[in-house]
Scaffold this motif. Sequence first.
Motif, short mmCIF file in Angstrom:
data_model
loop_
_atom_site.label_atom_id
_atom_site.label_comp_id
_atom_site.label_asym_id
_atom_site.label_seq_id
_atom_site.Cartn_x
_atom_site.Cartn_y
_atom_site.Cartn_z
N GLY A 114 21.38 42.58 44.91
CA GLY A 114 22.50 43.20 44.06
C GLY A 114 23.79 43.18 44.73
O GLY A 114 24.76 43.71 44.12
N SER A 143 27.17 41.77 42.85
CA SER A 143 27.50 42.61 41.59
C SER A 143 28.94 42.68 41.68
O SER A 143 29.85 43.00 42.75
CB SER A 143 26.90 43.74 41.43
OG SER A 143 25.69 43.78 41.48
N GLU A 144 29.64 42.80 40.36
CA GLU A 144 31.23 42.92 40.33
C GLU A 144 31.41 44.41 40.48
O GLU A 144 30.80 45.30 40.43
CB GLU A 144 31.85 42.63 38.88
CG GLU A 144 32.79 43.02 38.61
CD GLU A 144 33.54 42.72 37.36
OE1 GLU A 144 34.62 43.20 36.74
OE2 GLU A 144 32.63 42.19 36.45
N ASP A 175 22.76 47.77 39.27
CA ASP A 175 24.06 47.03 38.49
C ASP A 175 23.70 47.41 36.88
O ASP A 175 22.85 47.85 36.39
CB ASP A 175 24.33 45.64 38.64
CG ASP A 175 23.26 44.87 38.09
OD1 ASP A 175 23.31 44.36 36.76
OD2 ASP A 175 22.39 44.51 38.74
N GLY A 217 24.97 45.40 33.52
CA GLY A 217 25.86 44.22 33.05
C GLY A 217 26.56 43.25 33.96
O GLY A 217 27.60 42.93 33.72
N GLY A 218 25.83 43.36 35.19
CA GLY A 218 26.60 42.56 36.24
C GLY A 218 27.62 43.41 37.15
O GLY A 218 28.13 42.93 38.26
N LYS A 219 27.85 44.74 36.81
CA LYS A 219 28.70 45.47 37.17
C LYS A 219 27.93 46.52 38.10
O LYS A 219 27.11 46.89 37.79
CB LYS A 219 29.89 46.33 36.39
CG LYS A 219 30.77 45.18 35.66
CD LYS A 219 31.98 46.17 34.79
CE LYS A 219 32.67 45.23 33.99
NZ LYS A 219 33.73 46.26 33.46
#
Length: 479
Positions: A253, A256-257, A356, A358-360
Motif C-alpha cells: 500500500g 497510495s495517494e 486505502d 479507492g487509491g487514497k
Amino acid sequence: MAKQPMLKFVQIEHDMPQKRDASVRKEDFNEIYAEYAAAKAEEQASRCSQCGVPYCQSHCPLHNNIPDWLRLTATGRLEEAYEVSQSTNTFPEICGRICPQDRLCEGNCVIEQSGHGTVTIGSVEKYITDTAWENGWVKPAAPLAERSESVGIIGAGPGGLAAADMLRKAGIQVTVYDRYDRAGGLLMYGIPSFKLEKDVVERRNKLLADGGVTFKLNCNVGEDISFEEIRSQHEAVIIATGVYKSRDLAMPGSGSEGIVKAIDFLCASNKKSFGDNVEEFDNGSLNAEGKKVVVIGGGDTAMDCVRTSIRQGATSVKCLYRRDRANMPGSQRETQNAEEEGVVFEWLSAPKGFTDDGGKVAGVMVQKMRLGQPDASGRQAPEVIDGADYVEEADLVIKALGFEPEELPALWGQPELPVTRWGTIKAAFQTGATELDGVYAVGDIVRGASLVVWAIKDGRDCAEAIIEKLNSKAAVAAE
C-alpha cells in the motif's frame, strides 16, 4: 544595578525564556520562545559554575567558549560576549535556536548533573547575537586585502555558508551555487519558522552578499552548469550539498495517494509562508488541513512535521515510533512542545503496510513492538509483539525516516568522485579534502544526515585547510 557575580546556581533557579501558551502558538508559525530581557539574561548566565573542565564546551561540536561568554553576559559586557561567541561559531543565533542543547552543551552541564538545573546556554547564545544585530555589532566581511584566488561552493546550506564566510574574511573570492531560489538550504526550506524564523536566515544571507560572496541561485549542477565547469573556474571546490534523498518504506500500500515525504511536506509549508505559489499545497496534497495525520519516525524532522500539521489545522496528529520515548533520536524538548500542542505519540509502534480507499490512503497497519536485546549500536532492538496489530486511521501519512545522499557521481557525470558504500563522499577528517585535487566536501554529504552545528564545524575546518593550502602555494610562487 550591580552586575551579577558567577556561581549563583544555588541561589537562582533555572529559568527558560517565557514560552507562549500552546493554545496560542499552535495557531501560527512564529517562534514559541520569547527573548530574554537583559536582566534575565545576566541572571541566568550568572548561574554558570565556571568549572575547570567545562563539559558544555567539550560536548559542543564547535567547542564554543561557553563559560567565557556566559561570564561576560553576566557582567553586562555583551559586545565582548558576542565577539567571543562568533569567534568559534559562524551562526550563533541560529544554533541558539535549533541546536539540541539537551543532547549537547546543556545536557552535559556540570550543575545539571548535580541536580541544580542546567544553565540556559542556548537561550543566552540567542540573546547575545540578537542583541548584537540590534546594536549594529554584526558587520559584513572586510578583509585586509583582496586575493585573486577563488573557491566555488556547491550548496548554500550551513556548511557551505560557514565556509564562504571564513574564506571571504581571508579575502578569497567566493561563489556559491545552489539549486534553490533562496540560500540557506534546510535552514530556509526544511526547518519550520516556529523553530527558526526566516528573517534570521535571510539577514545572514544578506550579510554574506554584502561581504562579497556571489550567489548563483536556481543553478542545478549537472544541468545548468557542469561540475567540470565549476572546477575550471576556481582554485578549489567545496561540495556542501547536504542529503535530500528520503528513505522510503517498501511495504503493501505504500504507493497510495496521501503518503508523502517529510521534505516535500516541510518545503511546501515553508514556500507557502514566503508567499510562493505552491500547487501541491493549494490542492491539498501537501496540506494537513482538516485531515487525520500520521507521521512515521522519531527524529527532529518528525517533530517538525507533527507540529507543522497542528498549525495547518489537522483534525488529529499522531506520531508512530518503533522504540520508546527514552530511545527516540529527536530532542526531548521538541517532543514536549509537540505534546503540549496536541500531538499524540504512539511509542513502540511500527508500520507494516497501508490500507486505502479507492487509491487514497485510509490507514496505517501498525504492529506493536517491545524492546529486546541491544543492537550493534548498543540500542535495544525492537521486536514485534505477535497478535497486537491494529489499523491507525489516516488521511495523510508523512514519512520522516531520515535522509540519504543523492548519487552525485551519476548526477554530475563524475564517476571518479570518491564515495563510500553509503553513497556519502569520501573526505579527509578535519580538512574535507577528497582524492580529487582541489575538491573538498563538508557536512551531511560526508557525515550522513546530522546536525546543523556539525555542518558549520566542517565548513569552518575546510575553509581553514583551503586558506592554509593557498597560502602555501602563494609562498612557493613568491620564492
